[in-house]
Enzyme design. Structure first.
Site, PDB file in Angstrom:
ATOM      1  N   TRP A   1       2.128  -6.765  26.420  1.00  0.00           N
ATOM      2  CA  TRP A   1       2.345  -7.267  25.064  1.00  0.00           C
ATOM      3  C   TRP A   1       3.740  -7.854  24.943  1.00  0.00           C
ATOM      4  CZ3 TRP A   1       0.118  -3.442  20.861  1.00  0.00           C
ATOM      5  CH2 TRP A   1      -1.276  -3.338  21.054  1.00  0.00           C
TER       6      TRP A   1
ATOM      7  N   LYS B   1      -0.580 -11.184  23.649  1.00  0.00           N
ATOM      8  CA  LYS B   1      -1.072 -10.455  24.821  1.00  0.00           C
ATOM      9  C   LYS B   1      -1.030 -11.380  26.019  1.00  0.00           C
ATOM     10  CE  LYS B   1      -3.406  -8.137  21.369  1.00  0.00           C
ATOM     11  NZ  LYS B   1      -3.807  -8.752  20.122  1.00  0.00           N
TER      12      LYS B   1
ATOM     13  N   GLU C   1       0.817  -1.219   0.000  1.00  0.00           N
ATOM     14  CA  GLU C   1       0.000   0.000   0.000  1.00  0.00           C
ATOM     15  C   GLU C   1       0.852   1.272   0.000  1.00  0.00           C
ATOM     16  OE1 GLU C   1      -0.549  -2.672   1.755  1.00  0.00           O
ATOM     17  OE2 GLU C   1      -2.691  -3.053   2.063  1.00  0.00           O
TER      18      GLU C   1
END
Ligand code: AMP
Length: 540
Positions: free
Chosen positions: A442, A437, A330
């Site tokens: 994290w 998680k 992208e």
């Protein structure tokens, strides 16, 4: 009051015109599917690109028609890059590693009118052609007498198709915002999505790619893009290479370590670009055979995180500077490249390595920020991590044939989680869907993988989160060992001690013969999780 400067549109045809005029004898070398090494020049590529444009006109293909390629990196593919886009059609690079059903879906979605394919993919074409009603012409990238023996209607050889066409052509003066090429994202979930680049975005991206703190390309380089021309236009190298007139060396279908090494040495390659899995094969071959480089000076590594062990090996054992880079389909794809700032040159080797392992600083033209779950901007302190958002003139606005915009207040959410330090160096901690998680904290799967990869017995490592009743998820590391190597689960877990916080050390090691790789050489964590669906964490 308007400025009084000339308003030349930024067109892809201007790149090949420049390369021909100023670097007409500059070499284009290709390993072909025929097995030989083929030598061409920027001048010949330009001339044959014009023949392609005539052939498309002769086929009465309107502007903006999609002309697809199913091809390795090579000179004919390069000619199509310029002949198709230069004449106002859209070059659609198909990924031949996709499943045939998915390939047919993409051809239909793009409404491709012509498909040009390397003869390696003749069986694939034979399998999908009946499912591709929009395709009026199938062009085999070969000589007239090498046409594959497949029952496909409207099949012609490339050389016969362009051979009789004139070599002069006036490129149309297109709107610089006109579509030039189309590439579908790997699409790990749902159907692939089309990213439609424009002439303007591609030319601006080329300027940026050549800059010293980006790929630092010049007419003195011999550049080997191992990254395929069907994956984000080989990171824009076919365009940026023309802008600087460097020598281009195309590996064709041979991506194994031995073939790549031989090409690097034979063609005086100074710079190569590819994903870590490809370099793993090259380094493996060199280490086994006791080889060194004679001309190679730097390599761009991106597509997935460059393991620290690979960076050190390139630099310390082979004297090759690693440019760690990050981007996306992208984003055309260049977002950041890791090159040191002046003040960092004073750091010791370890300090410099820590910086070099980051994905790097934004290339001028790309703006980035990290945000929390509510979209609030987070500090650039090198510690706080959040969702990475980008914007700029070569970043997507809409996907092809989609009405809804993926943007959030004008920013494109990359799906990556990152930190940015005070000097603007961005570091990816994870894909947002891969982050583990555990107990409200994290754990970066990339960190866990990099440590395993630093162990001399490990060839490849993937970290995935497994459901846990107390901690929500716990990491495990799935490992492929190097041939002839052995190591126990306990030894590998002990290797993590002191290298990562205790609670981040994986709960288990699973040894496998291979980790599934996607069509662009990235580890496929979705398939891996599927393979592990019967897996239970130790003690559960
Ligand atoms: P693609 O569009 O297939 O090129 O995939 C883009 C994604 O690849 C990014 O969003 C990142 O998740 C990943 N990626 C690309 N370069 C890097 C890198 N240097 N380190 C970590 N992940 C990367």
């Amino acid at each position: 009051m308007l400025g009084l400067m000339q308003n030349h549109p930024l067109l892809i045809s201007s790149l090949i015109d420049h390369a021909e005029r100023h670097h007409g004898d500059g070499q284009i070398v290709s390993r072909r599917v025929e097995g030989d090494i083929h030598h061409s020049t920027w001048g010949q590529v330009a001339s044959r690109a014009r023949q392609v444009a005539h052939a498309l006109d002769a086929a009465a293909l309107p502007q903006a028609s999609r002309v697809a390629t199913l091809a390795w990196n090579g000179y004919r593919h390069l000619e199509l890059y310029y002949g198709v886009s230069g004449s106002g059609r859209v070059l659609h690079t198909l990924n031949p590693r996709l499943h045939p059903e998915q390939l047919a879906w993409i051809v239909n979605h793009a409404e491709d009118s012509v498909v040009c394919f390397d003869t390696t993919f003749a069986p694939l074409v034979a399998a999908v052609h009946a499912k591709c009603p929009t395709v009026k012409l199938w062009v085999a990238l070969c000589d007239a007498d090498k046409l594959p023996d497949i029952a496909v209607p409207n099949l012609v050889s490339y050389e016969a198709w362009i051979g009789t066409q004139p070599r002069t052509y006036t490129w149309p003066m297109l709107d610089e915002n006109a579509a030039s090429s189309l590439c579908y994202t790997s699409g790990t979930t749902g159907n692939p999505k089309g990213v439609l680049y424009s002439h303007r975005s591609s030319v601006l991206h080329s300027f940026a790619a050549t800059m010293p703190d980006a790929l630092n390309l010049s007419a003195r380089d011999s550049l080997l893009p191992v990254v395929p021309m069907f994956h984000v236009n080989a990171w824009g190298i076919p365009y940026a290479g023309a802008a600087v007139g460097c020598k281009l060396v195309f590996p064709g279908p041979a991506m194994d370590g031995k073939s790549i090494y031989e090409l690097i040495e034979a063609e005086g390659v100074t710079m190569a670009a590819g994903v870590p899995t490809v370099w793993q094969m090259l380094l493996g071959h060199m280490q086994t055979a006791g080889l060194t480089f004679s001309t190679m000076k730097r390599t761009v590594i991106g597509g997935s995180a460059c393991p620290p062990a690979m960076l050190s090996t390139f630099q310390d054992s082979y004297g090759v500077e690693v440019l760690h880079a990050w981007g996306m389909t992208e984003m055309s794809p260049l977002g950041t490249v890791c090159t040191l700032k002046n003040k960092q040159l004073a750091l010791d080797a370890n300090g410099q390595l820590k910086v070099r392992l980051k994905q790097g600083r934004a290339v001028y033209g790309v703006d980035m920020k990290i945000v929390d779950a509510e979209g609030a901007e987070l500090p650039w302190d090198g510690k706080t991590f959040g969702d990475l958002l980008v914007r700029g003139p070569w970043i997507i606005d809409h996907y092809f044939k989609s009405d809804s915009s993926p943007l959030v207040d004008g920013w494109f959410p990359t799906g990556d989680v990152a930190t940015i330090d005070a000097d603007g160096f961005m570091q990816i901690t994870d894909r947002s869907k891969d982050v583990i998680k555990s107990g409200g904290e994290w754990i970066s799967s990339i960190d866990v993988e990099n440590i395993a990869m630093a162990h001399p017995a490990v060839a490849m490592a993937a970290c995935v989160g497994m459901p846990h009743p107390k901690w929500d998820e716990r990491p495990i590391v799935v490992v492929v060992l190097k041939p002839g190597q052995d190591i126990s689960r306990e030894d590998l877990l002990a290797f993590y001690e002191g290298r990562i916080a205790k609670w981040q050390i994986p709960d288990d090691v699973v040894f496998v013969p291979a980790i599934p790789l996607g069509a662009t050489g990235k580890m496929q964590k979705m398939s891996l999780r599927q393979q592990l669906k019967e897996y239970v964490l130790p003690g559960m």
